[in-house]
Motif scaffolding. Sequence first.
Motif, PDB file in Angstrom:
ATOM      1  N   GLU A  41      64.369  58.086  96.013  1.00 44.75           N
ATOM      2  CA  GLU A  41      62.932  58.116  95.801  1.00 44.75           C
ATOM      3  C   GLU A  41      62.413  56.735  95.409  1.00 44.75           C
ATOM      4  OE1 GLU A  41      60.754  60.565  96.264  1.00 44.75           O
ATOM      5  OE2 GLU A  41      62.379  61.805  97.069  1.00 44.75           O
ATOM      6  N   PRO A  42      61.199  56.380  95.870  1.00 47.54           N
ATOM      7  CA  PRO A  42      60.650  55.052  95.552  1.00 47.54           C
ATOM      8  C   PRO A  42      60.604  54.747  94.057  1.00 47.54           C
ATOM      9  CG  PRO A  42      59.358  56.094  97.285  1.00 47.54           C
ATOM     10  CD  PRO A  42      60.331  57.125  96.805  1.00 47.54           C
ATOM     11  N   GLU A  43      60.269  55.740  93.234  1.00 52.64           N
ATOM     12  CA  GLU A  43      60.181  55.485  91.795  1.00 52.64           C
ATOM     13  C   GLU A  43      61.529  55.017  91.243  1.00 52.64           C
ATOM     14  OE1 GLU A  43      59.163  58.197  93.321  1.00 52.64           O
ATOM     15  OE2 GLU A  43      56.977  58.060  93.112  1.00 52.64           O
ATOM     16  N   ALA A  44      62.609  55.612  91.722  1.00 51.26           N
ATOM     17  CA  ALA A  44      63.942  55.220  91.273  1.00 51.26           C
ATOM     18  C   ALA A  44      64.305  53.825  91.785  1.00 51.26           C
ATOM     19  CB  ALA A  44      64.980  56.244  91.722  1.00 51.26           C
ATOM     20  N   ILE A  45      63.872  53.496  92.986  1.00 44.67           N
ATOM     21  CA  ILE A  45      64.128  52.158  93.530  1.00 44.67           C
ATOM     22  C   ILE A  45      63.394  51.118  92.701  1.00 44.67           C
ATOM     23  CG2 ILE A  45      63.831  50.648  95.528  1.00 44.67           C
ATOM     24  CD1 ILE A  45      64.098  53.122  97.306  1.00 44.67           C
ATOM     25  N   GLY A  46      62.133  51.402  92.365  1.00 43.31           N
ATOM     26  CA  GLY A  46      61.378  50.484  91.527  1.00 43.31           C
ATOM     27  C   GLY A  46      62.004  50.310  90.159  1.00 43.31           C
ATOM     28  N   ALA A  47      62.505  51.402  89.590  1.00 45.39           N
ATOM     29  CA  ALA A  47      63.138  51.332  88.272  1.00 45.39           C
ATOM     30  C   ALA A  47      64.430  50.525  88.321  1.00 45.39           C
ATOM     31  CB  ALA A  47      63.408  52.740  87.757  1.00 45.39           C
ATOM     32  N   ASP A  48      65.193  50.671  89.401  1.00 43.14           N
ATOM     33  CA  ASP A  48      66.425  49.904  89.561  1.00 43.14           C
ATOM     34  C   ASP A  48      66.115  48.416  89.631  1.00 43.14           C
ATOM     35  OD1 ASP A  48      69.433  49.842  90.403  1.00 43.14           O
ATOM     36  OD2 ASP A  48      68.409  48.665  91.944  1.00 43.14           O
ATOM     37  N   TYR A  49      65.081  48.055  90.354  1.00 42.44           N
ATOM     38  CA  TYR A  49      64.667  46.658  90.462  1.00 42.44           C
ATOM     39  C   TYR A  49      64.212  46.131  89.101  1.00 42.44           C
ATOM     40  CZ  TYR A  49      61.700  42.698  91.937  1.00 42.44           C
ATOM     41  OH  TYR A  49      61.099  41.467  92.083  1.00 42.44           O
ATOM     42  N   ALA A  50      63.429  46.926  88.379  1.00 43.80           N
ATOM     43  CA  ALA A  50      62.928  46.499  87.072  1.00 43.80           C
ATOM     44  C   ALA A  50      64.052  46.313  86.060  1.00 43.80           C
ATOM     45  CB  ALA A  50      61.920  47.520  86.548  1.00 43.80           C
ATOM     46  N   GLU A  51      65.146  47.041  86.225  1.00 42.65           N
ATOM     47  CA  GLU A  51      66.289  46.920  85.330  1.00 42.65           C
ATOM     48  C   GLU A  51      66.851  45.502  85.342  1.00 42.65           C
ATOM     49  OE1 GLU A  51      69.414  48.239  82.726  1.00 42.65           O
ATOM     50  OE2 GLU A  51      67.509  49.166  83.316  1.00 42.65           O
ATOM     51  N   THR A  52      66.580  44.766  86.413  1.00 42.97           N
ATOM     52  CA  THR A  52      67.052  43.385  86.519  1.00 42.97           C
ATOM     53  C   THR A  52      66.581  42.551  85.335  1.00 42.97           C
ATOM     54  OG1 THR A  52      66.889  43.604  88.927  1.00 42.97           O
ATOM     55  CG2 THR A  52      67.177  41.379  88.054  1.00 42.97           C
ATOM     56  N   ASP A  53      65.335  42.773  84.897  1.00 47.56           N
ATOM     57  CA  ASP A  53      64.803  41.995  83.780  1.00 47.56           C
ATOM     58  C   ASP A  53      65.641  42.179  82.520  1.00 47.56           C
ATOM     59  OD1 ASP A  53      62.725  40.833  85.171  1.00 47.56           O
ATOM     60  OD2 ASP A  53      61.267  42.376  84.639  1.00 47.56           O
ATOM     61  N   LEU A  54      66.099  43.389  82.276  1.00 46.55           N
ATOM     62  CA  LEU A  54      66.919  43.643  81.092  1.00 46.55           C
ATOM     63  C   LEU A  54      68.298  42.999  81.233  1.00 46.55           C
ATOM     64  CD1 LEU A  54      66.060  47.411  80.485  1.00 46.55           C
ATOM     65  CD2 LEU A  54      65.084  45.405  79.357  1.00 46.55           C
TER      66      LEU A  54
END
Length: 222
Positions: free
Chosen positions: A140-153
Amino acid sequence: MVRSDNVASLTPEGRQAMIDYGVTTVIDLRSEAEVKGSPGPPFSEFQSSTPISPQGREAGSTSPAYRHLPLIDDATAAILNQAPTMPERYVLMLEHRQRGMGAIFDAIAAADGPVLFHCFAGKDRTGLVAAMILSLAGVEPEAIGADYAETDLQLAGRYEEWLSKALPERLQSMRDELRCPPEWMLGTLDHVNQKWGGVEGYLEAAGLPSSTIALLQTKLTN
């Protein structure tokens, strides 16, 4: 699938941990100039002295196969540098390096086990490849976006290191670039959907046969 920054930063223990994890193929997305300037660990750590076929490792080898498949070549780097925002650079990668992206996905499909793919930071090029992999697998797109955002952490410490070395006039622009808001990647995937009808259509236009795409989807979802 393992997304990583440059494996040159791995210690010998880290390289062994990668092998113990089961990685059979290392795909280096960096440009020719980047590899020449920072070749990483001795490739003897990754491969035997005899050539390795594109399909995988030499028979009987316990070291991962190494594939250098630049997502950005030296010619395209100059074009990307003219783009004012990171999302625009992502779109330019897709537009100008479609064959290169196809070669990366073809190598992933041909690999005989887990694949590690890396660039320099493990953020933009690998982030784009990871997002397309996840989309191809039906995530799902929301999970893809969350995976990408995890990069910042995951890269927070590296961000501080890079910013501490930045020229004063580059500091704010670097702060802007060193971010991974979900909407950046989701907007890029929207571009793929609008122009090619999805990642499958993009890869077909890149030259991958439908059988290879189907094989890759099966490997990603099984």
